[in-house]
Design a protein around this motif. Sequence first.
Motif, PDB file in Angstrom:
ATOM      1  N   LEU A  11      -5.257 -28.677   9.594  1.00 26.45           N
ATOM      2  CA  LEU A  11      -4.006 -28.228  10.188  1.00 26.45           C
ATOM      3  C   LEU A  11      -4.067 -26.778  10.655  1.00 26.45           C
ATOM      4  O   LEU A  11      -3.548 -26.428  11.702  1.00 26.45           O
ATOM      5  N   TYR A  12      -4.708 -25.911   9.900  1.00 32.62           N
ATOM      6  CA  TYR A  12      -4.715 -24.490  10.216  1.00 32.62           C
ATOM      7  C   TYR A  12      -6.014 -23.993  10.853  1.00 32.62           C
ATOM      8  O   TYR A  12      -6.246 -22.796  10.931  1.00 32.62           O
ATOM      9  N   GLY A  13      -6.866 -24.884  11.297  1.00 30.83           N
ATOM     10  CA  GLY A  13      -8.029 -24.497  12.079  1.00 30.83           C
ATOM     11  C   GLY A  13      -9.301 -24.208  11.312  1.00 30.83           C
ATOM     12  O   GLY A  13     -10.363 -24.032  11.908  1.00 30.83           O
ATOM     13  N   PHE A  14      -9.226 -24.146   9.998  1.00 32.05           N
ATOM     14  CA  PHE A  14     -10.419 -23.820   9.220  1.00 32.05           C
ATOM     15  C   PHE A  14     -11.475 -24.908   9.357  1.00 32.05           C
ATOM     16  O   PHE A  14     -12.661 -24.622   9.500  1.00 32.05           O
ATOM     17  N   GLN A  15     -11.051 -26.160   9.332  1.00 32.15           N
ATOM     18  CA  GLN A  15     -11.986 -27.272   9.454  1.00 32.15           C
ATOM     19  C   GLN A  15     -12.722 -27.219  10.801  1.00 32.15           C
ATOM     20  O   GLN A  15     -13.926 -27.456  10.865  1.00 32.15           O
ATOM     21  N   GLY A  16     -12.008 -26.900  11.870  1.00 33.90           N
ATOM     22  CA  GLY A  16     -12.640 -26.782  13.184  1.00 33.90           C
ATOM     23  C   GLY A  16     -13.680 -25.683  13.218  1.00 33.90           C
ATOM     24  O   GLY A  16     -14.765 -25.851  13.803  1.00 33.90           O
ATOM     25  N   GLU A  17     -13.387 -24.552  12.588  1.00 34.51           N
ATOM     26  CA  GLU A  17     -14.345 -23.449  12.533  1.00 34.51           C
ATOM     27  C   GLU A  17     -15.595 -23.859  11.759  1.00 34.51           C
ATOM     28  O   GLU A  17     -16.721 -23.591  12.186  1.00 34.51           O
ATOM     29  N   LEU A  18     -15.404 -24.529  10.623  1.00 31.60           N
ATOM     30  CA  LEU A  18     -16.554 -24.993   9.839  1.00 31.60           C
ATOM     31  C   LEU A  18     -17.406 -25.994  10.612  1.00 31.60           C
ATOM     32  O   LEU A  18     -18.633 -25.904  10.608  1.00 31.60           O
ATOM     33  N   THR A  19     -16.742 -26.947  11.246  1.00 33.25           N
ATOM     34  CA  THR A  19     -17.462 -27.976  11.999  1.00 33.25           C
ATOM     35  C   THR A  19     -18.281 -27.343  13.118  1.00 33.25           C
ATOM     36  O   THR A  19     -19.440 -27.702  13.330  1.00 33.25           O
ATOM     37  N   GLN A  20     -17.686 -26.405  13.809  1.00 32.94           N
ATOM     38  CA  GLN A  20     -18.382 -25.736  14.906  1.00 32.94           C
ATOM     39  C   GLN A  20     -19.612 -24.975  14.409  1.00 32.94           C
ATOM     40  O   GLN A  20     -20.667 -25.024  15.009  1.00 32.94           O
ATOM     41  N   ILE A  55     -17.530 -30.631   1.813  1.00 34.61           N
ATOM     42  CA  ILE A  55     -17.929 -29.768   0.694  1.00 34.61           C
ATOM     43  C   ILE A  55     -16.845 -28.711   0.466  1.00 34.61           C
ATOM     44  O   ILE A  55     -16.432 -28.461  -0.665  1.00 34.61           O
ATOM     45  N   PHE A  56     -16.363 -28.095   1.545  1.00 38.74           N
ATOM     46  CA  PHE A  56     -15.304 -27.100   1.410  1.00 38.74           C
ATOM     47  C   PHE A  56     -14.019 -27.719   0.877  1.00 38.74           C
ATOM     48  O   PHE A  56     -13.339 -27.122   0.046  1.00 38.74           O
ATOM     49  N   ASP A  57     -13.664 -28.905   1.354  1.00 41.27           N
ATOM     50  CA  ASP A  57     -12.469 -29.577   0.839  1.00 41.27           C
ATOM     51  C   ASP A  57     -12.559 -29.748  -0.672  1.00 41.27           C
ATOM     52  O   ASP A  57     -11.599 -29.499  -1.398  1.00 41.27           O
ATOM     53  N   GLU A  58     -13.723 -30.158  -1.148  1.00 41.32           N
ATOM     54  CA  GLU A  58     -13.920 -30.359  -2.582  1.00 41.32           C
ATOM     55  C   GLU A  58     -13.859 -29.036  -3.341  1.00 41.32           C
ATOM     56  O   GLU A  58     -13.231 -28.940  -4.390  1.00 41.32           O
ATOM     57  N   TYR A 117     -10.455 -17.904  12.041  1.00 41.92           N
ATOM     58  CA  TYR A 117      -9.697 -19.094  12.359  1.00 41.92           C
ATOM     59  C   TYR A 117      -8.217 -18.810  12.618  1.00 41.92           C
ATOM     60  O   TYR A 117      -7.494 -19.649  13.080  1.00 41.92           O
ATOM     61  N   PHE A 118      -7.778 -17.582  12.355  1.00 43.56           N
ATOM     62  CA  PHE A 118      -6.396 -17.219  12.686  1.00 43.56           C
ATOM     63  C   PHE A 118      -6.417 -16.360  13.945  1.00 43.56           C
ATOM     64  O   PHE A 118      -6.626 -15.162  13.893  1.00 43.56           O
ATOM     65  N   LEU A 119      -6.233 -16.980  15.081  1.00 44.59           N
ATOM     66  CA  LEU A 119      -6.132 -16.306  16.371  1.00 44.59           C
ATOM     67  C   LEU A 119      -7.332 -15.412  16.688  1.00 44.59           C
ATOM     68  O   LEU A 119      -7.224 -14.466  17.452  1.00 44.59           O
ATOM     69  N   GLY A 120      -8.484 -15.692  16.067  1.00 45.97           N
ATOM     70  CA  GLY A 120      -9.681 -14.922  16.358  1.00 45.97           C
ATOM     71  C   GLY A 120      -9.653 -13.492  15.862  1.00 45.97           C
ATOM     72  O   GLY A 120     -10.455 -12.675  16.277  1.00 45.97           O
ATOM     73  N   LEU A 121      -8.750 -13.162  14.962  1.00 41.58           N
ATOM     74  CA  LEU A 121      -8.615 -11.793  14.474  1.00 41.58           C
ATOM     75  C   LEU A 121      -9.342 -11.606  13.156  1.00 41.58           C
ATOM     76  O   LEU A 121      -9.519 -12.533  12.390  1.00 41.58           O
ATOM     77  N   ARG A 122      -9.725 -10.386  12.882  1.00 45.04           N
ATOM     78  CA  ARG A 122     -10.327 -10.050  11.586  1.00 45.04           C
ATOM     79  C   ARG A 122      -9.609  -8.825  11.046  1.00 45.04           C
ATOM     80  O   ARG A 122      -9.729  -7.741  11.587  1.00 45.04           O
ATOM     81  N   ASN A 123      -8.881  -8.988   9.981  1.00 44.67           N
ATOM     82  CA  ASN A 123      -8.154  -7.883   9.358  1.00 44.67           C
ATOM     83  C   ASN A 123      -8.071  -8.107   7.858  1.00 44.67           C
ATOM     84  O   ASN A 123      -8.104  -9.224   7.394  1.00 44.67           O
ATOM     85  N   SER A 124      -7.923  -7.056   7.135  1.00 47.21           N
ATOM     86  CA  SER A 124      -7.643  -7.167   5.715  1.00 47.21           C
ATOM     87  C   SER A 124      -7.004  -5.867   5.268  1.00 47.21           C
ATOM     88  O   SER A 124      -7.042  -4.869   5.982  1.00 47.21           O
ATOM     89  N   ALA A 125      -6.437  -5.899   4.096  1.00 45.15           N
ATOM     90  CA  ALA A 125      -5.825  -4.693   3.549  1.00 45.15           C
ATOM     91  C   ALA A 125      -6.177  -4.632   2.075  1.00 45.15           C
ATOM     92  O   ALA A 125      -6.280  -5.648   1.404  1.00 45.15           O
ATOM     93  N   ARG A 126      -6.391  -3.427   1.582  1.00 43.56           N
ATOM     94  CA  ARG A 126      -6.686  -3.248   0.163  1.00 43.56           C
ATOM     95  C   ARG A 126      -5.819  -2.128  -0.374  1.00 43.56           C
ATOM     96  O   ARG A 126      -5.469  -1.204   0.339  1.00 43.56           O
TER      97      ARG A 126
END
Length: 164
Positions: A4-13, A22-25, A142-151
Amino acid sequence: MNALYGFQGELTQKYGKSFTSIFDEVFCTLPLGCVLSEQIFIMHGGLFSDSEITIQRLNAMDRFKEPSDNGVFSEILWSDPCDSCGKFPNKRGVGIAFGPDITKNFLNKNGLKLVIRSHEVKDQVSIFHIIAILCHRSFHEYFLGLRNSARQQFDHSFQCTKLL
């Protein structure tokens, strides 16, 4: 959920279709949250419609399955803090919106000082409920092609001393 949120598509690609199972498990075995130094509860989503939830009750849950559409399992993944006291339907259509009174009750009931969550994508670090609940962003391609994080960096009294 991964589809639903695109992670599976990124992994498959990147790795092929067989790798996604494997990731689902693995995701079905990850903890829903953790308690750090017996004082900080860390989770993905938010708190619960049931005000009697304790860390012990969370530990007793059957974690080894896909998330349900409602209840504690869903709420810990999808609930969000809000500024108003009380519990409300969540704008996401799943989980709840919970106020500072719900956060305070959860912290008191469980002998904790702080809740850290990472669910919402924000432009900057957000501190809700008078530093009792901290939200930060963390997402990948997988979220709009962005890379961000906060600490955040905290002192021994759990006051935020630095945003990294």
